[in-house]
Design an enzyme around this catalytic site. Structure first.
Site, PDB file in Angstrom:
ATOM      1  N   HIS A  32     -41.003 -10.197 -27.040  1.00 28.51           N
ATOM      2  CA  HIS A  32     -41.792  -8.979 -27.160  1.00 28.51           C
ATOM      3  C   HIS A  32     -42.024  -8.410 -25.774  1.00 28.51           C
ATOM      4  CE1 HIS A  32     -45.006  -6.234 -28.339  1.00 28.51           C
ATOM      5  NE2 HIS A  32     -44.500  -6.341 -29.558  1.00 28.51           N
ATOM      6  N   ASP A  36     -42.216 -10.214 -36.773  1.00 27.00           N
ATOM      7  CA  ASP A  36     -41.097 -10.075 -37.711  1.00 27.00           C
ATOM      8  C   ASP A  36     -40.445 -11.400 -38.085  1.00 27.00           C
ATOM      9  OD1 ASP A  36     -41.150  -7.285 -38.013  1.00 27.00           O
ATOM     10  OD2 ASP A  36     -40.322  -7.072 -36.007  1.00 27.00           O
TER      11      ASP A  36
HETATM   12  N1  CMC Z   1     -33.196 -13.576 -28.044  1.00 26.62           N
HETATM   13  C1  CMC Z   1     -32.556 -13.947 -26.908  1.00 26.62           C
HETATM   14  N2  CMC Z   1     -32.865 -13.511 -25.687  1.00 26.62           N
HETATM   15  C2  CMC Z   1     -33.879 -12.654 -25.586  1.00 26.62           C
HETATM   16  C3  CMC Z   1     -34.594 -12.212 -26.719  1.00 26.62           C
HETATM   17  C4  CMC Z   1     -34.215 -12.720 -27.980  1.00 26.62           C
HETATM   18  N3  CMC Z   1     -34.872 -12.337 -29.079  1.00 26.62           N
HETATM   19  N4  CMC Z   1     -35.549 -11.339 -26.315  1.00 26.62           N
HETATM   20  C5  CMC Z   1     -35.430 -11.239 -24.994  1.00 26.62           C
HETATM   21  N5  CMC Z   1     -34.425 -12.042 -24.535  1.00 26.62           N
HETATM   22  C6  CMC Z   1     -34.011 -12.260 -23.157  1.00 26.62           C
HETATM   23  C7  CMC Z   1     -33.251 -11.077 -22.597  1.00 26.62           C
HETATM   24  O1  CMC Z   1     -31.865 -11.172 -22.836  1.00 26.62           O
HETATM   25  C8  CMC Z   1     -33.603 -11.166 -21.149  1.00 26.62           C
HETATM   26  O2  CMC Z   1     -32.833 -12.206 -20.579  1.00 26.62           O
HETATM   27  P1  CMC Z   1     -32.287 -12.131 -19.054  1.00 26.62           P
HETATM   28  O3  CMC Z   1     -33.521 -12.228 -18.213  1.00 26.62           O
HETATM   29  O4  CMC Z   1     -31.367 -13.280 -18.938  1.00 26.62           O
HETATM   30  O5  CMC Z   1     -31.603 -10.798 -18.926  1.00 26.62           O
HETATM   31  C9  CMC Z   1     -35.062 -11.648 -21.134  1.00 26.62           C
HETATM   32  O6  CMC Z   1     -35.207 -12.364 -22.379  1.00 26.62           O
HETATM   33  C10 CMC Z   1     -36.086 -10.545 -21.071  1.00 26.62           C
HETATM   34  O7  CMC Z   1     -35.843  -9.663 -22.163  1.00 26.62           O
HETATM   35  P2  CMC Z   1     -35.955  -8.091 -22.084  1.00 26.62           P
HETATM   36  O8  CMC Z   1     -34.856  -7.506 -22.896  1.00 26.62           O
HETATM   37  O9  CMC Z   1     -36.102  -7.655 -20.657  1.00 26.62           O
HETATM   38  O10 CMC Z   1     -37.342  -7.870 -22.810  1.00 26.62           O
HETATM   39  P3  CMC Z   1     -37.854  -6.515 -23.362  1.00 26.62           P
HETATM   40  O11 CMC Z   1     -39.304  -6.512 -23.148  1.00 26.62           O
HETATM   41  O12 CMC Z   1     -37.098  -5.359 -22.791  1.00 26.62           O
HETATM   42  O13 CMC Z   1     -37.479  -6.596 -24.913  1.00 26.62           O
HETATM   43  C11 CMC Z   1     -37.620  -6.987 -27.250  1.00 26.62           C
HETATM   44  C12 CMC Z   1     -38.392  -6.945 -25.905  1.00 26.62           C
HETATM   45  C13 CMC Z   1     -38.627  -7.150 -28.378  1.00 26.62           C
HETATM   46  C14 CMC Z   1     -36.881  -5.663 -27.434  1.00 26.62           C
HETATM   47  C15 CMC Z   1     -36.634  -8.177 -27.217  1.00 26.62           C
HETATM   48  O14 CMC Z   1     -37.349  -9.368 -27.011  1.00 26.62           O
HETATM   49  C16 CMC Z   1     -35.824  -8.252 -28.503  1.00 26.62           C
HETATM   50  O15 CMC Z   1     -34.865  -7.490 -28.655  1.00 26.62           O
HETATM   51  N6  CMC Z   1     -36.186  -9.192 -29.445  1.00 26.62           N
HETATM   52  C17 CMC Z   1     -35.474  -9.313 -30.689  1.00 26.62           C
HETATM   53  C18 CMC Z   1     -35.828  -8.177 -31.627  1.00 26.62           C
HETATM   54  C19 CMC Z   1     -37.203  -8.323 -32.206  1.00 26.62           C
HETATM   55  O16 CMC Z   1     -37.577  -9.365 -32.720  1.00 26.62           O
HETATM   56  N7  CMC Z   1     -37.960  -7.207 -32.175  1.00 26.62           N
HETATM   57  C20 CMC Z   1     -39.271  -7.137 -32.802  1.00 26.62           C
HETATM   58  C21 CMC Z   1     -40.361  -6.931 -31.792  1.00 26.62           C
HETATM   59  S1  CMC Z   1     -41.984  -7.172 -32.522  1.00 26.62           S
HETATM   60  C22 CMC Z   1     -42.170  -5.941 -33.733  1.00 26.62           C
HETATM   61  C23 CMC Z   1     -42.115  -4.583 -33.178  1.00 26.62           C
HETATM   62  O17 CMC Z   1     -42.715  -4.271 -32.194  1.00 26.62           O
HETATM   63  O18 CMC Z   1     -41.454  -3.755 -33.838  1.00 26.62           O
END
Ligand code: CMC
Length: 432
Positions: free
Chosen positions: A308, A366
């Site tokens: 998140h 989720d």
């Molecule tokens: N699985 C694997 N790796 C992950 C995941 C995941 N679910 N989430 C983040 N990472 C990794 C990402 O690849 C990055 O790694 P690195 O540092 O090696 O590049 C690191 O963790 C930081 O991630 P980020 O993409 O910079 O984090 P963000 O804040 O931009 O993204 C997120 C947050 C929710 C978009 C992301 O965690 C994600 O896509 N999760 C899966 C989808 C999900 O479950 N979304 C629902 C969110 S809660 C309900 C809502 O708000 O709608």
């Protein structure tokens, strides 16, 4: 107390400049950089709004490091335990918990706005039966402004109130109709004798042929899920609603924009993606191979329902949903549900794995919600539509807050331009 200031200094000899530091009731201070461009001719660069507060708000507070979520100051754990969804809707919209009389009036108004314009029903037949529910929802909710012209004067508080009630009341009807349309069953008119949630489940699963009997445990589970999804401060879809609202667009159009934004798998679409992921993993013995693919970032594989932007700790909503999931599976005698067991095994592996620990990736709302929906008989494609139904309360409250905010301006980010600088046009005949 003297005004707190932040000083920005430059290495190129530009004189340093002070900016006011704003303090909220809780949470990090915020540097007010509104005058930055006027004073320096420079912008800030913050793709994804990693460090940018886009507005003042007094609706929802999250402390992502501590795993805290509060609606109007009340912890989500207490609200989810003791309130009904409409009670929470009242709180989110009005700022205070209702007393019995206020709640009664609120419920009465919502209940008497649940029917939709008869002609709206015909709108559905323009969609393919296999259309994704979120596609239908975007279209039908956007179309509401064509049906309820009388309440789209955004500068009139009474109009805004009527639109808010219409949206909160009609979303369950529209969402259930979306489902009925995909199945080919007749649309069910709302029944005013039922509660908000029972009415929704009745319109989803009832038919004109049989009496529908609500199950209190399942109704309570659905109510709780709606509460947990009601608002979540300035997330992508809420920011979309606010951005659309900042142009003066009508509330139905703004909420439709929010629905489109929610659809993405990184946001509300994750609940659907979790079930697809679990189906793909299929068996606990395949978890290590899946986790390896995620860690290798193989084919963009991600552990859906994990991570998140704000929570760097267990999402408090995930804890509550996990408990609800237990209750529902118990009630339905599905304690050995394969998907639930698989999800718990997957969660355990991820929480102990260095990749997830290092990045502070925990289950979010989720991760378990899809298992509850599935147990309730809701098809996977409808999951995000139900998220939208619940979030409509937050969107409309945030939209209202935006309209009443004296600092409100059209949302218009700037850019760091990296394309071609001015060059002379080359006529076709002279191009190589
Ligand atoms: N699985 C694997 N790796 C992950 C995941 C995941 N679910 N989430 C983040 N990472 C990794 C990402 O690849 C990055 O790694 P690195 O540092 O090696 O590049 C690191 O963790 C930081 O991630 P980020 O993409 O910079 O984090 P963000 O804040 O931009 O993204 C997120 C947050 C929710 C978009 C992301 O965690 C994600 O896509 N999760 C899966 C989808 C999900 O479950 N979304 C629902 C969110 S809660 C309900 C809502 O708000 O709608």
């Amino acid at each position: 107390m003297a005004e707190k200031l932040a000083t920005l200094s430059f290495s190129d000899g530009t004189p340093s400049i002070d900016f006011p530091v704003l303090t909220g009731s809780v949470g990090p201070d915020v540097i007010d950089v509104r005058a930055l461009y006027a004073k320096t001719g420079k912008f800030t660069y913050d793709p994804g709004f990693m460090s940018t507060a886009s507005c003042r708000s007094n609706i929802t507070y999250i402390d992502g490091d501590q795993g805290i979520l509060q609606y109007r100051g009340y912890p989500i754990e207490q609200i989810a335990e003791d309130c009904s969804f409409l009670e929470v809707a009242y709180l989110i919209m009005n700022g205070e918990l209702p007393n019995q009389k206020q709640l009664g009036e609120f419920v009465d108004i919502v209940t008497h706005h649940t029917m939709v314009h008869e002609q709206l029903m015909r709108f559905y037949s323009g969609f393919r039966r296999d259309a994704h529910p979120m596609a239908v929802l975007c279209g039908v909710v956007g179309a509401l402004s064509a049906f309820y012209h009388d309440s789209i004067n955004i500068h009139d508080a009474r109009s805004r109130e009527i639109s808010a009630f219409r949206l909160i009341a009609k979303l369950p009807t529209i969402t259930a109709m979306t489902y009925k349309y995909t199945t080919g069953q007749p649309f069910m008119y709302p029944k005013n004798a039922l509660s908000y949630v029972d009415n929704f489940l009745y319109m989803m699963f009832g038919t004109p042929c049989e009496e529908y009997k609500p199950n209190p445990t399942l109704s309570r589970a659905m109510d709780r899920i709606l509460i947990l999804h009601a608002d979540h401060e300035q997330n992508a879809s809420t920011s979309t609603v606010r951005l659309a609202g900042s142009t003066g667009a009508n509330p139905f159009a703004c909420i439709s924009a929010g629905i489109a934004s929610l659809w993405g798998p990184a946001h509300g679409g994750a609940n659907e993606a979790v079930l697809k992921m679990l189906a793909e993993i299929e068996d606990a013995k395949n978890i290590p191979a899946f986790i390896k693919r995620v860690k290798d970032k193989d084919g963009h594989a991600m552990l859906m329902g994990f991570g998140h932007r704000v929570y760097k700790n267990y999402d408090p909503r995930a804890k509550i949903i996990q408990k609800t999931c237990h209750e529902v599976l118990e009630e339905l005698d599905l304690k050995d549900d394969k998907l639930f067991k698989l999800a718990m095994a997957l969660e355990k592996v991820a929480l102990e794995d260095e990749y997830f620990v290092k990045r502070k990736l925990y289950p979010n709302v989720d991760f378990y919600s899809g298992i509850v929906y599935k147990a309730l008989g809701i098809p996977v494609a409808m999951f995000t539509a139900i998220f939208a139904l619940a979030r409509t309360v937050g969107w409309i409250a945030q939209w209202n807050e935006l309209i009443s905010d004296p600092d409100q301006k059209i949302g218009r980010p700037r850019q760091l331009f990296t394309g071609a600088a001015r060059r002379e046009f080359v006529p076709m005949a002279k191009r190589k």
